[in-house]
Design a protein around this motif. Structure first.
Motif, PDB file in Angstrom:
ATOM      1  N   ARG A  60       1.680 -15.764  -0.152  1.00  6.65           N
ATOM      2  CA  ARG A  60       1.455 -14.608   0.714  1.00  6.65           C
ATOM      3  C   ARG A  60      -0.025 -14.388   1.009  1.00  6.65           C
ATOM      4  NH1 ARG A  60       5.981 -10.315  -1.481  1.00  6.65           N
ATOM      5  NH2 ARG A  60       4.691  -8.866  -0.302  1.00  6.65           N
ATOM      6  N   THR A  61      -0.882 -15.267   0.483  1.00  7.03           N
ATOM      7  CA  THR A  61      -2.323 -15.198   0.712  1.00  7.03           C
ATOM      8  C   THR A  61      -2.828 -16.606   0.988  1.00  7.03           C
ATOM      9  OG1 THR A  61      -2.799 -15.468  -1.659  1.00  7.03           O
ATOM     10  CG2 THR A  61      -2.624 -13.203  -0.813  1.00  7.03           C
TER      11      THR A  61
ATOM     12  N   ARG B  43       1.705  -6.590  -2.762  1.00  6.49           N
ATOM     13  CA  ARG B  43       1.095  -5.926  -1.607  1.00  6.49           C
ATOM     14  C   ARG B  43      -0.364  -5.592  -1.871  1.00  6.49           C
ATOM     15  NH1 ARG B  43       4.570  -0.843  -0.848  1.00  6.49           N
ATOM     16  NH2 ARG B  43       3.192  -0.467   0.935  1.00  6.49           N
TER      17      ARG B  43
ATOM     18  N   GLU C 128      -2.307  -8.745  -1.414  1.00  4.87           N
ATOM     19  CA  GLU C 128      -2.459  -9.003   0.015  1.00  4.87           C
ATOM     20  C   GLU C 128      -3.524  -8.096   0.625  1.00  4.87           C
ATOM     21  OE1 GLU C 128       1.485 -10.292   2.177  1.00  4.87           O
ATOM     22  OE2 GLU C 128       1.939  -8.641   0.818  1.00  4.87           O
TER      23      GLU C 128
ATOM     24  N   GLU D  65      -7.009  -9.290  -0.185  1.00  4.62           N
ATOM     25  CA  GLU D  65      -7.469 -10.371   0.690  1.00  4.62           C
ATOM     26  C   GLU D  65      -7.892  -9.829   2.049  1.00  4.62           C
ATOM     27  OE1 GLU D  65      -6.204 -14.551   0.684  1.00  4.62           O
ATOM     28  OE2 GLU D  65      -5.047 -14.012   2.472  1.00  4.62           O
ATOM     29  N   GLU D  66      -7.111  -8.909   2.603  1.00  2.00           N
ATOM     30  CA  GLU D  66      -7.450  -8.328   3.910  1.00  2.00           C
ATOM     31  C   GLU D  66      -8.795  -7.608   3.869  1.00  2.00           C
ATOM     32  OE1 GLU D  66      -4.231  -5.785   4.927  1.00  2.00           O
ATOM     33  OE2 GLU D  66      -2.742  -7.402   4.950  1.00  2.00           O
TER      34      GLU D  66
END
Length: 337
Positions: free
Chosen positions: A67-68, A30, A33, A36-37
């Protein structure tokens, strides 16, 4: 003169509860993730054996690739003495293909931490004969660069075999990093055209200088012998904790954490004469000023700031959000969105 920061990354150890390891690993994914956001360029995993941190960064990176889509993924660092270069070349080649070419493996050589305590489990019959130095890394580099791993290529029955490690991932060799803490290791990395990971630990080597001066000396030597010269990639990995949006309780805890680790920074530690950098805690404006005065930071345009080991997931969210939203731009960085 300080170089504008072009690439912002972070490093995590990925702690977990040994009685229930799933949630800790999920939190690590998480965090990647979230990185990246927020526009981070890279996320790095510290490699830990026989601890309650990430013991298999290749597996975690493989999960993160699914997931990325953009953030680069690295290890800082994998102690190669506990790895088989042949198998590792296969694993990292596979994960690099899965990622679309986003893997940045970082290594160290020599006996891994506490090697004597588990060498019998790792190499039951050969631990005293294993070559744990630079030659082990050179084997890995050759294998991912297409060197022959077998003397046979062709078909046996219905199966086809290659002389090379498979898959070969184009560009992976150019993204290999070396974690250097001494002048000799920085020079070796430069002469072998690797990228340089420099962290919050360096060897004093009898100089008596402060941490930043020693680190800068290593960076300068690395670039002086690297084929790319001043364009050779160097990433710095200090512990940097912005407090812009932190609660009063968080700020107090962060400051206590840094204070508890400060005594080790005042003089060389242990028989190896290790110099530790002080952890940096404060507002983004304060941190930007302190980094601008840091001789090592002034020589880099990439960082992978280390997240403290013992904080909670919510703390990391706050730190990364402030790092990307406030500190990074103050250092000249633009988020990747």
């Amino acid at each position: 003169m300080t170089r504008p920061l072009s690439r912002l990354g972070f490093l995590t150890i990925g702690l977990f509860d040994p009685a229930d390891p799933g949630p800790g690993h999920e939190d690590t994914l998480r965090i990647i993730e979230l990185g990246e956001e927020l526009g981070f360029d890279s996320a790095w995993l510290r490699h830990r054996h026989l601890q309650h941190g990430i013991s298999s960064p290749v597996a975690v990176m493989a999960a993160a690739t699914q997931r990325t889509s953009r953030i680069e993924l690295g290890t800082a660092v994998t102690p190669l003495g506990a790895e088989n270069p042949f198998r590792l070349a296969e694993d990292l080649g596979t994960v690099d293909v899965l990622s679309g070419g986003r893997i940045n493996p970082g290594f160290s050589v020599g006996p891994p931490m506490n090697f004597d305590r588990y060498k019998h489990s790792l190499y039951p019959d050969t631990h005293d004969r294993e070559e744990l130095g630079y030659a082990r890394l050179e084997r890995f580099l050759a294998l991912i660069d297409g060197a022959e791993a077998s003397d046979f290529e062709g078909t046996q029955g219905i199966e086809t075999f290659s002389k090379q490690i498979q898959p070969q991932s184009v560009g992976l060799r150019d993204r290999v990093w070396y974690g250097a803490g001494s002048l000799s290791s920085a020079e070796w990395a430069g002469r072998h055209a690797l990228a340089l990971l420099t962290s919050s630990v360096v060897k004093d080597e009898g100089s008596g200088d402060d941490f930043a001066t020693i680190q800068r000396r290593q960076i300068d030597l690395f670039r002086s012998v690297h084929p790319a010269g001043e364009n050779a990639r160097v990433s710095q990995g200090l512990v940097v904790i912005p407090t812009d949006s932190a609660s009063a309780e968080q700020r107090q805890r962060y400051e206590a954490y840094a204070a508890s680790r400060l005594p080790r920074t005042t003089s060389p530690q242990g028989s190896a004469g290790l110099r530790f950098a002080p952890d940096l805690v404060g507002t983004s404006e304060q941190l930007a000023d302190r980094l601008a005065d840091h001789a090592g930071f002034r020589a880099v345009d990439e960082v992978a700031f280390a997240l403290p080991f013992s904080f909670e997931y919510e703390d990391y969210v706050q730190i990364l959000t402030d790092m990307a939203g406030r500190l990074g731009p103050l250092l000249g960085w633009n988020p990747r969105v």
